[in-house]
Design a protein around this motif. Structure first.
Motif, PDB file in Angstrom:
ATOM      1  N   LEU A 146      18.853  14.141  43.041  1.00 49.68           N
ATOM      2  CA  LEU A 146      18.168  14.779  41.909  1.00 49.68           C
ATOM      3  C   LEU A 146      18.358  13.974  40.625  1.00 49.68           C
ATOM      4  CD1 LEU A 146      18.932  18.559  42.578  1.00 49.68           C
ATOM      5  CD2 LEU A 146      16.745  17.369  42.854  1.00 49.68           C
ATOM      6  N   ALA A 147      19.550  13.433  40.429  1.00 52.85           N
ATOM      7  CA  ALA A 147      19.807  12.602  39.245  1.00 52.85           C
ATOM      8  C   ALA A 147      18.934  11.346  39.273  1.00 52.85           C
ATOM      9  CB  ALA A 147      21.280  12.227  39.172  1.00 52.85           C
ATOM     10  N   ALA A 148      18.786  10.746  40.444  1.00 56.14           N
ATOM     11  CA  ALA A 148      17.937   9.558  40.572  1.00 56.14           C
ATOM     12  C   ALA A 148      16.469   9.912  40.318  1.00 56.14           C
ATOM     13  CB  ALA A 148      18.095   8.937  41.965  1.00 56.14           C
ATOM     14  N   ASP A 149      16.045  11.057  40.815  1.00 55.06           N
ATOM     15  CA  ASP A 149      14.661  11.500  40.578  1.00 55.06           C
ATOM     16  C   ASP A 149      14.423  11.753  39.086  1.00 55.06           C
ATOM     17  OD1 ASP A 149      14.190  11.323  43.272  1.00 55.06           O
ATOM     18  OD2 ASP A 149      14.324  13.485  43.642  1.00 55.06           O
ATOM     19  N   LYS A 150      15.412  12.332  38.422  1.00 57.47           N
ATOM     20  CA  LYS A 150      15.294  12.590  36.985  1.00 57.47           C
ATOM     21  C   LYS A 150      15.227  11.278  36.215  1.00 57.47           C
ATOM     22  CE  LYS A 150      17.436  15.110  33.195  1.00 57.47           C
ATOM     23  NZ  LYS A 150      18.569  15.931  32.764  1.00 57.47           N
ATOM     24  N   ALA A 151      16.036  10.310  36.621  1.00 54.93           N
ATOM     25  CA  ALA A 151      16.016   8.995  35.967  1.00 54.93           C
ATOM     26  C   ALA A 151      14.661   8.324  36.173  1.00 54.93           C
ATOM     27  CB  ALA A 151      17.147   8.121  36.504  1.00 54.93           C
ATOM     28  N   ALA A 152      14.087   8.471  37.358  1.00 52.46           N
ATOM     29  CA  ALA A 152      12.763   7.893  37.632  1.00 52.46           C
ATOM     30  C   ALA A 152      11.702   8.558  36.756  1.00 52.46           C
ATOM     31  CB  ALA A 152      12.417   8.052  39.107  1.00 52.46           C
ATOM     32  N   ALA A 153      11.809   9.865  36.592  1.00 57.61           N
ATOM     33  CA  ALA A 153      10.850  10.579  35.742  1.00 57.61           C
ATOM     34  C   ALA A 153      10.991  10.138  34.281  1.00 57.61           C
ATOM     35  CB  ALA A 153      11.067  12.092  35.863  1.00 57.61           C
ATOM     36  N   ASN A 154      12.235   9.962  33.831  1.00 58.69           N
ATOM     37  CA  ASN A 154      12.456   9.488  32.457  1.00 58.69           C
ATOM     38  C   ASN A 154      11.891   8.086  32.262  1.00 58.69           C
ATOM     39  OD1 ASN A 154      13.738  11.845  31.733  1.00 58.69           O
ATOM     40  ND2 ASN A 154      15.802  11.038  32.031  1.00 58.69           N
ATOM     41  N   LEU A 155      12.035   7.243  33.264  1.00 57.84           N
ATOM     42  CA  LEU A 155      11.481   5.892  33.186  1.00 57.84           C
ATOM     43  C   LEU A 155       9.961   5.933  33.086  1.00 57.84           C
ATOM     44  CD1 LEU A 155      11.824   2.816  33.296  1.00 57.84           C
ATOM     45  CD2 LEU A 155      11.829   2.997  35.785  1.00 57.84           C
ATOM     46  N   GLU A 156       9.343   6.760  33.907  1.00 55.78           N
ATOM     47  CA  GLU A 156       7.877   6.886  33.864  1.00 55.78           C
ATOM     48  C   GLU A 156       7.417   7.422  32.509  1.00 55.78           C
ATOM     49  OE1 GLU A 156       5.554   5.750  36.000  1.00 55.78           O
ATOM     50  OE2 GLU A 156       7.307   4.863  36.981  1.00 55.78           O
ATOM     51  N   LYS A 157       8.160   8.363  31.973  1.00 58.76           N
ATOM     52  CA  LYS A 157       7.826   8.924  30.661  1.00 58.76           C
ATOM     53  C   LYS A 157       7.913   7.847  29.580  1.00 58.76           C
ATOM     54  CE  LYS A 157       9.191  12.647  27.532  1.00 58.76           C
ATOM     55  NZ  LYS A 157      10.168  13.720  27.274  1.00 58.76           N
ATOM     56  N   ALA A 158       8.962   7.034  29.637  1.00 64.91           N
ATOM     57  CA  ALA A 158       9.131   5.957  28.658  1.00 64.91           C
ATOM     58  C   ALA A 158       8.012   4.917  28.794  1.00 64.91           C
ATOM     59  CB  ALA A 158      10.497   5.294  28.829  1.00 64.91           C
ATOM     60  N   LYS A 159       7.604   4.639  30.023  1.00 64.61           N
ATOM     61  CA  LYS A 159       6.493   3.701  30.235  1.00 64.61           C
ATOM     62  C   LYS A 159       5.201   4.253  29.635  1.00 64.61           C
ATOM     63  CE  LYS A 159       8.036   1.370  34.460  1.00 64.61           C
ATOM     64  NZ  LYS A 159       7.753   1.194  35.892  1.00 64.61           N
ATOM     65  N   THR A 160       4.995   5.549  29.796  1.00 62.93           N
ATOM     66  CA  THR A 160       3.806   6.194  29.238  1.00 62.93           C
ATOM     67  C   THR A 160       3.826   6.128  27.710  1.00 62.93           C
ATOM     68  OG1 THR A 160       3.755   7.700  31.124  1.00 62.93           O
ATOM     69  CG2 THR A 160       2.483   8.340  29.203  1.00 62.93           C
ATOM     70  N   VAL A 161       4.985   6.372  27.115  1.00 67.08           N
ATOM     71  CA  VAL A 161       5.120   6.302  25.656  1.00 67.08           C
ATOM     72  C   VAL A 161       4.827   4.884  25.176  1.00 67.08           C
ATOM     73  CG1 VAL A 161       6.782   6.428  23.756  1.00 67.08           C
ATOM     74  CG2 VAL A 161       6.696   8.258  25.454  1.00 67.08           C
ATOM     75  N   LEU A 162       5.361   3.889  25.866  1.00 69.51           N
ATOM     76  CA  LEU A 162       5.119   2.495  25.489  1.00 69.51           C
ATOM     77  C   LEU A 162       3.646   2.147  25.607  1.00 69.51           C
ATOM     78  CD1 LEU A 162       6.187  -0.307  24.688  1.00 69.51           C
ATOM     79  CD2 LEU A 162       6.509  -0.771  27.129  1.00 69.51           C
ATOM     80  N   GLU A 163       3.041   2.562  26.683  1.00 75.25           N
ATOM     81  CA  GLU A 163       1.606   2.297  26.884  1.00 75.25           C
ATOM     82  C   GLU A 163       0.787   2.963  25.779  1.00 75.25           C
ATOM     83  OE1 GLU A 163      -1.589   3.494  30.249  1.00 75.25           O
ATOM     84  OE2 GLU A 163       0.296   2.629  30.989  1.00 75.25           O
ATOM     85  N   SER A 164       1.159   4.166  25.418  1.00 73.88           N
ATOM     86  CA  SER A 164       0.471   4.881  24.348  1.00 73.88           C
ATOM     87  C   SER A 164       0.625   4.160  23.014  1.00 73.88           C
ATOM     88  CB  SER A 164       1.024   6.303  24.266  1.00 73.88           C
ATOM     89  OG  SER A 164       0.537   6.955  23.140  1.00 73.88           O
ATOM     90  N   LEU A 165       1.827   3.696  22.733  1.00 66.75           N
ATOM     91  CA  LEU A 165       2.069   2.943  21.502  1.00 66.75           C
ATOM     92  C   LEU A 165       1.226   1.666  21.447  1.00 66.75           C
ATOM     93  CD1 LEU A 165       5.931   3.097  20.895  1.00 66.75           C
ATOM     94  CD2 LEU A 165       4.148   3.780  19.314  1.00 66.75           C
TER      95      LEU A 165
END
Length: 148
Positions: free
Chosen positions: A31-50
């Motif tokens: 679950l911790a690894a899945d959460k880290a993967a979700a956080n990474l995807e979220k950060a990628k989305t924020v960067l792409e948006s920027l």
């Protein structure tokens, strides 16, 4: 000496508890690894948006100070993504180690269960032989008494 010198029940209960604990730890790490993967995807989305927002503003015209803030923010997000990737790899590695430990515990429990089943089968055969020998002796004694 009897083939069943001790019971494996307490050992099996202990091994089962260890297996359950290993399973809980594995699930927690997964679950911790899945959460880290979700956080990474979220950060990628924020960067792409920027980046998209910066491109749009550049096409309409943008001030130097605002461009500088966007560049700093993009660099910050890229650094965050790099750190999140490292974190994700560590968490995936930890989950994999817990998975291997869980598999080991499952194998140990299964081995002991198989041993217990063999021991019970051997014990039953031993008891059946003793019972058959006793019945034969009773039959012989009874037959000898009938003859006399």
């Amino acid at each position: 000496m009897s083939p069943k010198p001790f019971s494996l029940d307490s050992v099996l209960k202990f091994r089962k508890r260890q297996e359950d604990l290993a399973q809980e730890q594995f699930i927690s790490k997964r679950l911790a690894a899945d959460k880290a993967a979700a956080n990474l995807e979220k950060a990628k989305t924020v960067l792409e948006s920027l980046i998209n927002s910066l491109e749009e503003k550049q096409s309409h015209g943008i001030g130097i100070d605002e461009l500088s803030r966007y560049e700093e923010r993009i660099q910050f997000e890229q650094a965050q993504i790099k750190e999140l990737r490292k974190l994700l790899l560590r968490k995936q590695k930890a989950a994999q180690q817990k998975r291997l430990k869980l598999l080991e515990k499952i194998k140990e429990h299964k081995t002991l269960t198989t041993l217990k089943e063999k021991q019970n089968k051997t014990w039953k055969e031993h008891v059946d032989k003793k019972e058959a020998a006793m019945l034969d002796e009773i039959a012989i004694l009874h037959h000898a008494r009938d003859i006399n």
